[in-house]
Design a protein around this motif. Sequence first.
Motif, PDB file in Angstrom:
ATOM      1  N   SER A 101       0.823  -0.984  -0.065  1.00  0.00           N
ATOM      2  CA  SER A 101      -0.021   0.125   0.008  1.00  0.00           C
ATOM      3  C   SER A 101       0.897   1.119  -0.147  1.00  0.00           C
ATOM      4  O   SER A 101       2.111   1.383   0.547  1.00  0.00           O
ATOM      5  CB  SER A 101      -0.809  -0.055   1.187  1.00  0.00           C
ATOM      6  OG  SER A 101      -0.196  -0.070   2.325  1.00  0.00           O
ATOM      7  N   ASP A 112      -6.503  -4.820  -6.953  1.00  0.00           N
ATOM      8  CA  ASP A 112      -5.849  -3.730  -6.424  1.00  0.00           C
ATOM      9  C   ASP A 112      -6.995  -2.466  -6.337  1.00  0.00           C
ATOM     10  O   ASP A 112      -7.975  -2.756  -6.970  1.00  0.00           O
ATOM     11  CB  ASP A 112      -4.713  -3.338  -7.291  1.00  0.00           C
ATOM     12  CG  ASP A 112      -4.850  -3.160  -8.585  1.00  0.00           C
ATOM     13  OD1 ASP A 112      -5.769  -2.198  -9.166  1.00  0.00           O
ATOM     14  OD2 ASP A 112      -4.454  -3.817  -9.504  1.00  0.00           O
ATOM     15  N   PHE A 157      -3.244   3.689  -2.495  1.00  0.00           N
ATOM     16  CA  PHE A 157      -3.107   2.722  -3.253  1.00  0.00           C
ATOM     17  C   PHE A 157      -2.911   1.438  -2.577  1.00  0.00           C
ATOM     18  O   PHE A 157      -2.124   1.520  -1.410  1.00  0.00           O
ATOM     19  CB  PHE A 157      -2.422   2.701  -4.531  1.00  0.00           C
ATOM     20  CG  PHE A 157      -2.354   3.929  -5.400  1.00  0.00           C
ATOM     21  CD1 PHE A 157      -2.221   5.160  -4.917  1.00  0.00           C
ATOM     22  CD2 PHE A 157      -3.089   3.720  -6.620  1.00  0.00           C
ATOM     23  CE1 PHE A 157      -2.449   6.163  -5.843  1.00  0.00           C
ATOM     24  CE2 PHE A 157      -3.401   4.806  -7.575  1.00  0.00           C
ATOM     25  CZ  PHE A 157      -3.084   6.159  -6.881  1.00  0.00           C
ATOM     26  N   SER A 214      -7.780   1.766  -5.762  1.00  0.00           N
ATOM     27  CA  SER A 214      -7.096   2.899  -5.472  1.00  0.00           C
ATOM     28  C   SER A 214      -8.490   4.002  -5.210  1.00  0.00           C
ATOM     29  O   SER A 214      -9.422   3.877  -5.686  1.00  0.00           O
ATOM     30  CB  SER A 214      -6.264   3.268  -6.725  1.00  0.00           C
ATOM     31  OG  SER A 214      -7.269   3.760  -7.656  1.00  0.00           O
ATOM     32  N   GLU A 244      -8.299   8.405  -5.563  1.00  0.00           N
ATOM     33  CA  GLU A 244      -7.526   9.372  -5.967  1.00  0.00           C
ATOM     34  C   GLU A 244      -8.392  10.739  -5.841  1.00  0.00           C
ATOM     35  O   GLU A 244      -9.566  10.751  -6.243  1.00  0.00           O
ATOM     36  CB  GLU A 244      -6.793   9.342  -7.282  1.00  0.00           C
ATOM     37  CG  GLU A 244      -5.427   8.622  -7.251  1.00  0.00           C
ATOM     38  CD  GLU A 244      -4.865   8.897  -8.632  1.00  0.00           C
ATOM     39  OE1 GLU A 244      -4.456   9.980  -9.126  1.00  0.00           O
ATOM     40  OE2 GLU A 244      -5.144   7.890  -9.534  1.00  0.00           O
TER      41      GLU A 244
END
Lengths: 372, 896
Positions: B622, B679, B670, B681, B683
């Motif tokens: 991470s 994965d 992330f 994320s 933002e």
Amino acid sequence: MKILQLLTYLLLLISCVSPYKIEPSQYHDGMVIEGLITDQPGPYVVKISRVSPILDYVGHPVSVEGASVVIYDDAGNSETLQEKSPGNYYTNTIHGEMGRSYYITVATPDGSTYQSTPEKLTPVGNIKNVDYEFVENENPFTSRQVTSTNGFNVTLDSEVLPSQEGRVWWRWSGTFHIFTYPELKKKVIESSPPVEPPLTVPDPPPCSGWISNSRGGFVQVGSCKCCDCWVTQYNQLPLLSDPALTNGNEVSSQFIAFVEANVRTFYDKYYLQIDQLSLSQSMYDFWKEVKQEQSNSSNLFQTPPAKTHGNIVATSDGATNVVGYFAASAIESHILTLHRSDVPYGVQPIDTTANVCTTLYKNSSTTKPIFW
Amino acid sequence: MKIFTAGFLLTIAFSAHSQSILDRKVEASATGKPLSAYLMEIEGDSECKVFFIDQWLESFQIEEGYVGMTLGETLRKIFEGTDIYFTIFYDYAIVIVKDPNQTLAKTRFLQSIRGEKKKVETKSIGAKGKIKPGTIVQLTGTVKDGKTLDPLANATVYVEGTTRVATTSPGGTFSLAVPAGEQFVVFRFANYEEKIVSVGIYESGELNADLMETPKVLDEVVVTGRQSSVVNGNVGQIDLKLAQLKKLPAFLGEVDIIKQIQVMPGVTSVGEMSSGFNVRGGGVDQNLVLYDGVQIFNNSHVFGFFSAFNSEAVRNASFFKGGIPAEYGGRVSSVLNISSKEGDYKKWFASGGIGPISSNIALNGPINKDKTSIFASFRSSYSDWMVKTIQYSNVDKSSVAFYDASLKVAHKFGENDKLTLTGYASRDKFGLPSDTTFWWQTRIASLHYDHRFSERAFSTITLGYGEYSYEVKDNGTSTGYDLKYALSYPTFKVDYNYHAGKHRFNTGISSIWYGITPGNIVPTSPVSNVKPQSIARQQSLEVAAFLSDEFEITENLRIDLGARISSFTAMGPGKVYSYQSGQPISSSTMVDSISYASGKPIKTYAGFEPRASAVYKITPFSSIKLGYNRIYQFIHLISNSVSISPIDIWQSSNYYFKPQIGDQYSVGYFKSLKSNQFDFSIEGFYKHLNNILDFKDGSNIVLNPTLEDALLRGVGKAYGVEFSVNKNTGRLQGSFNYTYARSFRQVQSPFPGESINSGNWYPSNYDQPNVVNFTWRYALSRRFSFTGNFTYRTGRPITLPYSYGYLSNMPIVNFSDRNEFRVPDYHRLDLALVIEGNHRRKKLVDGSWIISFYNVYARKNVYSVFYKTNQYGLPIPYQLSIIGTVLPSVSYRFRI
């Protein structure tokens, strides 16, 4: 290859255009105020209505009733206008004087107030000459000529006073007489099984003078009240002088109107009244904006036109948007009557329209005008 | 059999001796003894029991190095990397166990790779007899692209079943400590075929690998960020992992890079007919699209239906939406850097695709083996002749045609020097039944010279030329005209990269010389009402210098600091009009003009553009990332439509148009889960734009020599949060992203009535607050996969006429505020079935079929709203749906 063709078909036919529906909740209410004081004898009228939704193009504007309209001049005089018909407010005694400035205030029953900026009444030059020329764009005998591209181009030469600074505003109204056959009106009746073409039976409206009798036939009981109509047309774009083309103190060969020559407009004659008006720079700019908006071409990549506002502003908080003007203009009028015989060929007889004459055109009235 | 005793012993009660047996030191006298013998000795002179099977320990012996170590340590060392381990029971019994899991794991691994028909190479390093079991040997080597023989940086090398992993250096080299014995070494690199080598490693040695690009059809286009890992990459740099997700339903069978970018978080588009894309609330002109280093101004075919890049010719594409490196500049919102494919240096290949609209073919191979290669591709539509066959309305009178072609020739002068020539051309023709025909074309050529000074330093010089032009021709008698626009932009760039310890420096200079012929219209028939008009050519020069340093401060913290200095000069010949001060700019307030001679500077702007980004790894899985960039943009798209249309006007900054300045702040978190299986994320960004241009209400921009009277300057702001989850492995793979973002403009003018929406903030043309993209691929079997994608976007804003009244018997229409209304929300589902050829390596043609359905539930998504004046003189709004039905297509792709 059939499959490929089919796919191309699909691609080309997939795009589609449909009307964009604006929800009623998305409208913004708005006021339309229009008034003009002239150097001609009154009374002068101020019309107040509400805007109509854009998709409601056959609806009639909703008048604003019960408003308080006051006209003021720069000499300290004022007069309250009287509402003589819904939304139409008339002056009583005031008379437009050259050189005076005028403005109005409007207070609507809901408490909103509006005011126009003062407009000065300035003189206007004389119309020196009105000319017309017939343009034959198509053979008048190959079609029925209910509409035609043939007609008269009307131009004028005019004097422009120095005080006008090259600004002239023209407007015109044209009137013609039409005749229809409402007694021939039919209606479709349901049949089982349905047949093609559908069955119809006579259905004359009572104003045609024909009524059905007890035996299922029709009898004439009076004269037709909706066969003769007088239709009034107006210019659809503001007509303004181009200061660049105003040669010294005159404009010449200024295009005013195209009068279409078809079997209806020249069933009898065409009566054209041309007004030449003086106007202030701000009113000139306003009409120019309107003209630009109207001539904005339709295409996918068009820009929204400039917003038109006019010279009336809201003076109370929360008042709805307003579009409109109160102008002061001197008027010079000219009448041109174009006769059936002015058309260089024999106009065909009017078409047989089995309908009430008032339904054919927007401004169509069974009342014969006083000048007819 | 002692091993059976071991099982039995489990039931014996624990006794009191400490584990002193394992603390016993290995005596010098033991050196050279076989392990089994030594263990028997120990058993003899202590109370301990050692259980083992002789064969297992056959090859092990006590080395000199173990002398003085405890028995425990010695055994651990000896058995490391083998499938044998030991345990101690009740302090007096050492049980040597062959790990059944280890063996099973290896067997399973072997079975799985056989099942996947992966090729396993067998190699041997050192002689088996020389084996020194338990020793760790050093494996070194280089990983290269099997085709171009370029070294591959950041490739992964690991030993199956262990945690031993290495990453290759920029020179492609690696060094990995490996337990001696039979091992599977796996080489991996994004978008390349995995390579597995079964190596008997008996001493330190070299193992090189040439990886081949993934040859599966459609796996051609890969959009990746600069670094492949979600956790390691910089903020705002997208790794789409298209290697797994590429078999998506394609619009009419055309694989399209731009359309793939449009489904990434933070990227939106306004509809089908828009090849342009909007990145984080920025305009379509704010994206720098580079094709082998040269800008592309119009990246679409057929008004935006298809992108102008043939996916067969594209090697890779990097996309930056935030934290843009100092190397790039000139557009404030994003960078899409496309590299075209290089030919194979060893063998000739052909590939191609056949779709309902166009077909393409590509050929590549060596001209001079291992020295010179060529790659050539060509794509062309054949829709024109099909249009002609349609007897519907006057469709047959319209015409659509396009082509694009790409060529790359590369030559290697030894190990360290390479010269590459790229050419690209694209042309479109679109004819309307109404006698109007549009042509537009792009042509670029570039020459790159790469030189490697050492393992640590390399440099590239790029010389390029680009040209974009269009023509509109109307063949009507009274309306006939021919309108031409052209833009040319010779480009020069040199950069130098140096890698020193924890620093990676990148510095360079670049320049672009813009020549714009903004418009030239001539009547095409003697009776045409069109007045000939020509607007003078404009020239300008953009120059920039940049420097950046990527600094690995600690293992967990990396920062990338950079700066760019850019300058722009509008040059003569030219004329600058001046206007009455205190009056709005319009033809009526024009008072004077100044003429500038050719080459004389009219106006110069300069800007300092700081760039910064940081990655902090909280754990190996991470990270938190930060980014800031400021960018100056000197060329503007003057458009009154919402997407790039072929007849748009690109206008460079001049006396009146200041450069746009974009500042962007971004931050992200992330995380990858289950060894990159998932994965995740999130933002956030805030962007501020200065000096953006918007047109005045009712203004004319086409062939306007004084554009300053049609445009107003304003500011923009955009902010948003992007959330995304990807599943990268397994039968079902996919990605889901959701973005909430807003984009606003504010245009204030000191003159009443000129300000847009009274000077208040208003949504930009592409303000689409909620965007959801969901793409997936489910492998039904090894050859069949079912893929799909779903997109939802808030409808974009529009301006509408909504009411009217009559003044002087003429309708007066009220238009809404700018962008006050919205078109209905956009959503669409696409599905496809991908049938791949068999996976045998030796076959004549490797082909695959893609059967796709675009817009499965036939939603009539609204592209735009326009108005037509009706018989009462009122502009009535109509909505246009470009695609109002489901679009099936079948396409075939092959590779020989």
